[in-house]
Design an enzyme around this catalytic site. Structure first.
Site, PDB file in Angstrom:
ATOM      1  N   CYS A  42     -21.867  12.967  25.100  1.00 53.46           N
ATOM      2  CA  CYS A  42     -20.635  12.384  24.563  1.00 53.46           C
ATOM      3  C   CYS A  42     -19.564  12.310  25.642  1.00 53.46           C
ATOM      4  O   CYS A  42     -18.615  11.539  25.520  1.00 53.46           O
ATOM      5  CB  CYS A  42     -20.140  13.182  23.366  1.00 53.46           C
ATOM      6  SG  CYS A  42     -20.034  14.942  23.667  1.00 53.46           S
ATOM      7  N   GLU A  70     -16.004  15.333  16.520  1.00 52.20           N
ATOM      8  CA  GLU A  70     -16.204  14.870  17.901  1.00 52.20           C
ATOM      9  C   GLU A  70     -17.062  13.626  17.794  1.00 52.20           C
ATOM     10  O   GLU A  70     -18.202  13.708  17.374  1.00 52.20           O
ATOM     11  CB  GLU A  70     -16.966  15.898  18.741  1.00 52.20           C
ATOM     12  CG  GLU A  70     -16.396  17.289  18.765  1.00 52.20           C
ATOM     13  CD  GLU A  70     -15.087  17.406  19.502  1.00 52.20           C
ATOM     14  OE1 GLU A  70     -14.774  16.494  20.286  1.00 52.20           O
ATOM     15  OE2 GLU A  70     -14.382  18.400  19.270  1.00 52.20           O
TER      16      GLU A  70
END
Lengths: 516, 516
Positions: free
Chosen positions: A295, A256
């Protein structure tokens, strides 16, 4: 002042080598340090493989779910203590800390609940059985089984609780022991959670190991049944994916990474509509929650060109009401960024954006006093085509408005220039616009969040990662996939096609009658 | 004598640079060549992205299924011509060639059939929708959508038809244009198939491009929506997985690599039983079909130690009846290996095995006359622990018997030492043995094939790859996964979580009511 220990091979170990100092990012006070050396990773892996893994797999899915439930309870029990640590070492407001901690315990509890509908043993059928031969006698059944390996989790600094919790939940439920590496700047919270996990005795010995410091060298020791899950920067992600040993042995890697997420205001919402209100509220939350260090936070705000002035005014007013400060003060709604390094990067990033955009509010100028503070910073692009808008993730309370012509086609083009993102959100009650937009952007996104009149007051915003739906995204976002209910277990399970006599395969490995 | 052309950018192009000669492996006669240079890969990718991809995605799943059906028919129509090419350039017996060609058309037809139950558009729901908020109003639905990229398929020499067909079937059905690289030694068959595909006009222009020669440099141009699927050696696989551009841009890579597959004779079958008979017959087929050049072929034969003599006698007798020869002769049951290079590698591999095993029949000695012939070669391990037995894939008509004590635990240990394999087969009517074995080996295998009394005459052996069940395996086998019905499309589709008002998300993207 504390030097954080790691828990490996069944004991707490003090690191060695050059210390990295941990600070209170609001005051710059020194809180402790982590030291990269002194850990025997070979022994840690052996401990996980010979003790933790077999003990976990002796339990089966349902019993492992009960362990997750107990872990969720343990975190909740210590919530206030952990919130305080998150404020001191993470610069988290109380709201930020709860978002992280409740995210962790909520995800653990979600997977605990999911486990109640899973088989008691370790064999999870995948889909229906199917006829493979000339008659139904020769039968096939796909099954998922725990891989007898180790899960190495390299966590990011921004969600020390949730990030570790969501990765742990999937691996442990799958039956795979974990080695958790904490993100360094906020390692105090992860360390305290690791202490609670170990002290509680909830997990079998070897199922959970914790590294404060560095995992340098660990990846070179992994084998084909192991998995690495990483959250962090694209650059570090590429180093992991390209690691020679991981490549040579086909070790599973899930990344990620950075993501230039977008929010799209559709052509239709009026300024007094609920849809428009959600758009403004969610953008402000995304920009300021955790000081924009998510994020999933929005970085590009797409607005029909004719509404740019009005949206800029509305966002400016809301953002200017949020003054960064020490999160231990109750009225502070946004804390500092996590470290001096982050502060430097965020300021430099704002400057790079400001080269192609006008600063509407905030900016890169230093604030008076100590602490790694950045004001909420909104920019307005002069040229929507400037590459930096679509390529640079400024990991702080910062986003840029970009005008577009209100058509789905133009919005699709701009969103997808991010090169693959975790999430995009869109705010519209125009069905045709929404459908066209979703079909156009979905292949470049792991998640698409749709705000409309009917979602008002019903949902957490696009920045929240829910365990039932996947988290991850293609390309720039890392190409990974986590969570999404059972989907999140697949990194740790092997899918195998079992072929043979239907009476054996169907009964033993199929839906009816689970083994062991 | 022909220099094979590539079909890129909408036309046939002759390569340039140093030619690689193609031979008839039975006579060593020169048939033609391929040349590595002269192709503009940037233009080929652009052609696929701007013409082939949009044209495919304008059709939707069901109509793309019809294209696959037409392709299957086209291959079948030219079956006799293709069988002859497979004999001349591939050293295939008629049976070998049919296995390859019918595998290709059968897999295309399987996916054509599967498409009839798929949505008409491009949006494939993944699982049920789920409640995400406080009320059912806020809803989530995972969907699969075609990625707007290109599928680069690097095919192996051993299955020029099937290998290309199975990769094409999944990518094209998903809606992604393909660039097919042929395995060089047997490229004539792939080339003829490419001609048929292009001449037929079945596929929209740009959906299919064909490379005879080399794809060197192509991988450096791929982006986040593209995918690479490779079948071949571990060494080349690692080069692809480690390619700097693919790593940096998180391009999807699927590898099928070497595999030291095993067959396990259980402790129970008597020598006159159907189960025992299947064991012998399948081992002989696996060793000799395609001259043992199958990634799924058995390399290690696990036999209870007390039965080693008896099994060695039975296999020797059957294998000695199979004399390699020119496959154009009707009575020949096994052809040569594919190339001089393969011949050299296989002989060297047999020698390495013979250092720790006794040669029961066959061996590495050259046979008289021209052609790349190797006799069926059975070895018997002196030391079951010798690493070379579990690490070296000899890609020819060669396998090694290894004794074990008849327990599932011992068989599991030996099978798993392959470090991850495509398939293991087991022959037993002892339910408890079978269950224990499967649970122990499944995590290290993509597929487990079970032979028992009831499967007699019902099934193709473990070497056959069926489109309904997955093909691939962890670790040494590449860590990839192909086929398995819809599972095989996932390399080419993006999974996205769509979140929003249930009335919009459920209806537009969920099970009820497909878009477009």
């Amino acid at each position: 002042m504390i030097s954080l220990q790691s828990y490996v091979g069944g004991r707490w170990v003090t690191g060695s080598g050059d210390p990295k100092t941990l600070h209170d990012p609001a005051t710059e006070a020194v809180l402790g340090d982590v030291r990269p050396g002194g850990l025997d990773f070979g022994a840690a892996l052996a401990h996980a493989r010979t003790r933790g893994g077999p003990a976990l797999r002796a339990l089966g899915f349902r019993q492992r779910g009960e362990l997750l439930k107990a872990l969720a309870g343990k975190l909740h029990e210590h919530r206030d203590e952990l919130i305080e640590i998150a404020a001191r070492n993470g610069g988290n407001t109380r709201g930020d800390a709860k978002f992280d901690l409740d995210g962790a315990s909520g995800t653990l509890a979600f997977y605990a609940q999911l486990a109640t509908s899973m088989p008691a043993g370790n064999c999870l059928p995948d889909g229906e059985g199917l006829q493979l031969g000339r008659t139904p006698r020769f039968w096939g059944q796909h099954v998922w089984l725990p891989r007898p390996g180790v899960a190495v989790h390299v966590n990011a600094f921004n969600f020390p609780a949730w990030g570790m919790g969501e990765k742990m939940a999937c691996a442990l439920l799958a039956g795979v022991p974990v080695i958790e590496k904490a993100g360094t700047p906020s390692a105090l919270l992860a360390y305290r959670i690791a202490q609670l996990v170990i002290e509680s005795g909830i997990l079998p010995e070897g199922a959970f190991q914790f590294v404060a410091g560095s995992v340098s060298g660990l990846l070179d020791l992994l084998g084909p049944m192991d998995a690495v899950a990483f959250t962090g920067s694209s650059a570090t992600g590429a180093l992991i994916r390209g690691n020679r040993n991981l490549v040579a042995r086909n070790v599973r890697v899930n990344l990620e990474a950075d993501s230039i997420n977008s929010a799209v205001l559709g052509p239709d919402p009026e300024a007094d509509s609920d849809t428009y209100g959600q758009f403004l509220a969610n953008v402000v939350v995304d920009m300021t929650q955790k000081a924009g260090q998510k994020c999933t936070a929005v970085r590009r705000i797409l607005v029909p060109s004719g509404q740019l002035d009005e949206v800029a005014d509305a966002l400016r007013e809301r953002l200017q009401a949020i003054v960064p400060g020490n999160p231990l003060q109750a009225d502070v709604r946004m804390g500092p960024v996590a470290s001096a390094e982050q502060l430097r990067d965020v300021r430099a990033g704002i400057d790079r954006l400001a080269a192609v955009a006008q600063v509407v509010t905030g900016g890169s100028r230093p604030l008076p006093g100590p602490g790694y503070f950045v004001p909420p910073t909104l920019l307005r692009a002069r040229d929507p085509d400037a590459a930096v808008l679509h390529e640079l993730e400024v990991f702080g309370p910062c986003a840029t408005m970009i005008g577009y012509d209100g058509s789905a086609a133009a919005a699709i083009d701009l969103c997808n220039r991010g090169g693959g993102s975790l999430v995009a959100s869109a705010y519209s009650d125009d069905r045709s616009f929404v459908e066209q937009l979703v079909l156009g952007i979905a292949p470049w996104h792991g998640r698409v969040w749709l705000g409309s009149e009917k979602t008002q007051g019903q949902a957490l915003g696009p920045g929240a990662v829910l365990p039932g739906t996947i988290h991850g995204g293609p390309g720039r976002a890392g190409g990974g996939e986590e969570l999404g209910g059972l989907r999140g277990l697949s990194l740790y399970l092997q899918r195998t096609a079992v072929q043979g006599d239907r009476a054996v395969v169907g009964r033993t490995f199929g839906g009816e009658g689970q083994p062991g």
